[in-house]
Design a protein around this motif. Sequence first.
Motif, PDB file in Angstrom:
ATOM      1  N   UNK A  23       0.840  -1.198   0.000  1.00  0.00           N
ATOM      2  CA  UNK A  23       0.000   0.000   0.000  1.00  0.00           C
ATOM      3  C   UNK A  23       0.876   1.249   0.000  1.00  0.00           C
ATOM      4  N   UNK A  24       1.947   1.227   0.792  1.00  0.00           N
ATOM      5  CA  UNK A  24       2.852   2.391   0.839  1.00  0.00           C
ATOM      6  C   UNK A  24       3.462   2.673  -0.533  1.00  0.00           C
ATOM      7  N   UNK A  25       3.931   1.620  -1.199  1.00  0.00           N
ATOM      8  CA  UNK A  25       4.509   1.787  -2.538  1.00  0.00           C
ATOM      9  C   UNK A  25       3.470   2.328  -3.514  1.00  0.00           C
ATOM     10  N   UNK A  26       2.238   1.852  -3.378  1.00  0.00           N
ATOM     11  CA  UNK A  26       1.164   2.280  -4.284  1.00  0.00           C
ATOM     12  C   UNK A  26       0.775   3.732  -4.033  1.00  0.00           C
ATOM     13  N   UNK A  27       0.712   4.132  -2.760  1.00  0.00           N
ATOM     14  CA  UNK A  27       0.426   5.541  -2.450  1.00  0.00           C
ATOM     15  C   UNK A  27       1.522   6.447  -3.005  1.00  0.00           C
ATOM     16  N   UNK A  28       2.786   6.010  -2.853  1.00  0.00           N
ATOM     17  CA  UNK A  28       3.900   6.797  -3.392  1.00  0.00           C
ATOM     18  C   UNK A  28       3.820   6.902  -4.916  1.00  0.00           C
ATOM     19  N   UNK A  29       3.419   5.796  -5.559  1.00  0.00           N
ATOM     20  CA  UNK A  29       3.317   5.807  -7.031  1.00  0.00           C
ATOM     21  C   UNK A  29       2.188   6.719  -7.506  1.00  0.00           C
ATOM     22  N   UNK A  30       1.223   6.987  -6.610  1.00  0.00           N
ATOM     23  CA  UNK A  30       0.120   7.906  -6.925  1.00  0.00           C
ATOM     24  C   UNK A  30       0.476   9.356  -6.570  1.00  0.00           C
ATOM     25  N   UNK A  31       1.757   9.574  -6.253  1.00  0.00           N
ATOM     26  CA  UNK A  31       2.235  10.930  -5.995  1.00  0.00           C
ATOM     27  C   UNK A  31       2.083  11.394  -4.560  1.00  0.00           C
ATOM     28  N   UNK A  32       1.797  10.464  -3.639  1.00  0.00           N
ATOM     29  CA  UNK A  32       1.632  10.818  -2.228  1.00  0.00           C
ATOM     30  C   UNK A  32       2.926  10.527  -1.466  1.00  0.00           C
ATOM     31  N   UNK A  33       3.481  11.544  -0.851  1.00  0.00           N
ATOM     32  CA  UNK A  33       4.690  11.365  -0.044  1.00  0.00           C
ATOM     33  C   UNK A  33       4.312  10.509   1.168  1.00  0.00           C
ATOM     34  N   UNK A  34       5.013   9.390   1.324  1.00  0.00           N
ATOM     35  CA  UNK A  34       4.579   8.371   2.282  1.00  0.00           C
ATOM     36  C   UNK A  34       5.730   7.925   3.179  1.00  0.00           C
ATOM     37  N   UNK A  35       5.386   7.612   4.426  1.00  0.00           N
ATOM     38  CA  UNK A  35       6.346   7.088   5.396  1.00  0.00           C
ATOM     39  C   UNK A  35       5.801   5.798   5.987  1.00  0.00           C
ATOM     40  N   UNK A  36       6.635   4.754   6.042  1.00  0.00           N
ATOM     41  CA  UNK A  36       6.303   3.540   6.788  1.00  0.00           C
ATOM     42  C   UNK A  36       7.020   3.614   8.133  1.00  0.00           C
ATOM     43  N   UNK A  37       6.295   3.319   9.210  1.00  0.00           N
ATOM     44  CA  UNK A  37       6.914   3.104  10.516  1.00  0.00           C
ATOM     45  C   UNK A  37       6.755   1.625  10.841  1.00  0.00           C
ATOM     46  N   UNK A  38       7.870   0.924  10.927  1.00  0.00           N
ATOM     47  CA  UNK A  38       7.847  -0.510  11.216  1.00  0.00           C
ATOM     48  C   UNK A  38       7.831  -0.689  12.733  1.00  0.00           C
ATOM     49  N   UNK A  39       6.633  -0.922  13.281  1.00  0.00           N
ATOM     50  CA  UNK A  39       6.479  -1.041  14.735  1.00  0.00           C
ATOM     51  C   UNK A  39       6.332  -2.500  15.167  1.00  0.00           C
ATOM     52  N   UNK A  40       6.945  -3.393  14.404  1.00  0.00           N
ATOM     53  CA  UNK A  40       6.907  -4.824  14.694  1.00  0.00           C
ATOM     54  C   UNK A  40       8.343  -5.311  14.926  1.00  0.00           C
ATOM     55  N   UNK A  41       8.626  -5.929  16.080  1.00  0.00           N
ATOM     56  CA  UNK A  41       9.993  -6.400  16.339  1.00  0.00           C
ATOM     57  C   UNK A  41      10.524  -7.391  15.296  1.00  0.00           C
ATOM     58  N   UNK A  42       9.629  -8.041  14.554  1.00  0.00           N
ATOM     59  CA  UNK A  42      10.082  -8.959  13.504  1.00  0.00           C
ATOM     60  C   UNK A  42      10.724  -8.219  12.337  1.00  0.00           C
ATOM     61  N   UNK A  43      10.471  -6.929  12.247  1.00  0.00           N
ATOM     62  CA  UNK A  43      11.114  -6.041  11.258  1.00  0.00           C
ATOM     63  C   UNK A  43      10.896  -6.481   9.816  1.00  0.00           C
ATOM     64  N   UNK A  44       9.747  -7.066   9.520  1.00  0.00           N
ATOM     65  CA  UNK A  44       9.511  -7.564   8.163  1.00  0.00           C
ATOM     66  C   UNK A  44       9.265  -6.457   7.144  1.00  0.00           C
ATOM     67  N   UNK A  45       8.696  -5.332   7.571  1.00  0.00           N
ATOM     68  CA  UNK A  45       8.557  -4.205   6.638  1.00  0.00           C
ATOM     69  C   UNK A  45       9.922  -3.645   6.271  1.00  0.00           C
ATOM     70  N   UNK A  46      10.848  -3.691   7.226  1.00  0.00           N
ATOM     71  CA  UNK A  46      12.217  -3.210   6.982  1.00  0.00           C
ATOM     72  C   UNK A  46      12.936  -4.135   6.008  1.00  0.00           C
ATOM     73  N   UNK A  47      12.945  -5.436   6.307  1.00  0.00           N
ATOM     74  CA  UNK A  47      13.637  -6.386   5.416  1.00  0.00           C
ATOM     75  C   UNK A  47      12.908  -6.522   4.080  1.00  0.00           C
ATOM     76  N   UNK A  48      11.590  -6.312   4.084  1.00  0.00           N
ATOM     77  CA  UNK A  48      10.815  -6.400   2.842  1.00  0.00           C
ATOM     78  C   UNK A  48      11.181  -5.338   1.824  1.00  0.00           C
ATOM     79  N   UNK A  49      11.864  -4.285   2.299  1.00  0.00           N
ATOM     80  CA  UNK A  49      12.394  -3.263   1.391  1.00  0.00           C
ATOM     81  C   UNK A  49      13.895  -3.412   1.190  1.00  0.00           C
ATOM     82  N   UNK A  50      14.412  -4.559   1.608  1.00  0.00           N
ATOM     83  CA  UNK A  50      15.835  -4.841   1.388  1.00  0.00           C
ATOM     84  C   UNK A  50      16.756  -4.011   2.256  1.00  0.00           C
ATOM     85  N   UNK A  51      16.242  -3.499   3.380  1.00  0.00           N
ATOM     86  CA  UNK A  51      17.048  -2.657   4.258  1.00  0.00           C
ATOM     87  C   UNK A  51      17.568  -3.500   5.418  1.00  0.00           C
ATOM     88  N   UNK A  52      18.866  -3.487   5.603  1.00  0.00           N
ATOM     89  CA  UNK A  52      19.499  -4.227   6.691  1.00  0.00           C
ATOM     90  C   UNK A  52      19.379  -3.391   7.972  1.00  0.00           C
TER      91      UNK A  52
END
Length: 255
Positions: A23-52
Amino acid sequence: MGKIIAIANQKGGVGKTTTTINLAASLASEGKKTLIIDADPQANSTSGYGIDPKSMTSSIYECLVDDYPMAGSQVATCCEGLDLVGSRIDLAGAEIELIGKPERENVMKRSIAAVMDDYDYILIDCSPSLGLITVNALTAANSVIIPVQAEYFALEGITKLLNTIRIIKSKLNPSLEIEGFLLTMYDARLRLANQIYEELKGHFSSMVFDTVIPRNIRLSEAPSHGLPALLYDPESRGATAHIALAREIIARNKA
């Protein structure tokens, strides 16, 4: 001022992180400046974007526990117009460390305040629990998206989550609304999936998104490549469904 949307359901495996990432990627593609806050200790939103997580100078943990400014904690993602405040496993200990803080339920809200004007949408990926971090996310949020898996036990636990939302609304965040219920992992060939959609519609009416997220292999594969489905395979049903969801949310918020 950005709209803050928590993506929450204490039931695991319902597609919270998949929804957040795409959803975040899609909002950004629609021209909306977007921020994800990964509030899960599993950090899957972080790794899902290839960020170590080790490469980040700070994470949501430091923002909550050490009062590190969120304005210096964002990292850019592979999507133009989309930033992320990442998570690490040490976030699991933050629940205990927050207990002694004054107004402990409002720590995330205070942290987000510094960056609110920089974004159109801020999405918070919540952990599958109703602990203090999730309470912080719901206290900070304007609204909540509740992903619901198109399976037999789909509606189990929703009552508990709605009760938590009701308590937070009455005691901590009077303006909290339900953005919508989102049916995920939907397979139109299965009678059960259609029954669950009808049941959701019967219970919650217009609060159920028209968009449903299908079961889709490309959607499942994308995080292992550190990409949202929109960049991994833009023609996939998973990618196009999230674009439709982003447009539905944008349209709802214009009304």
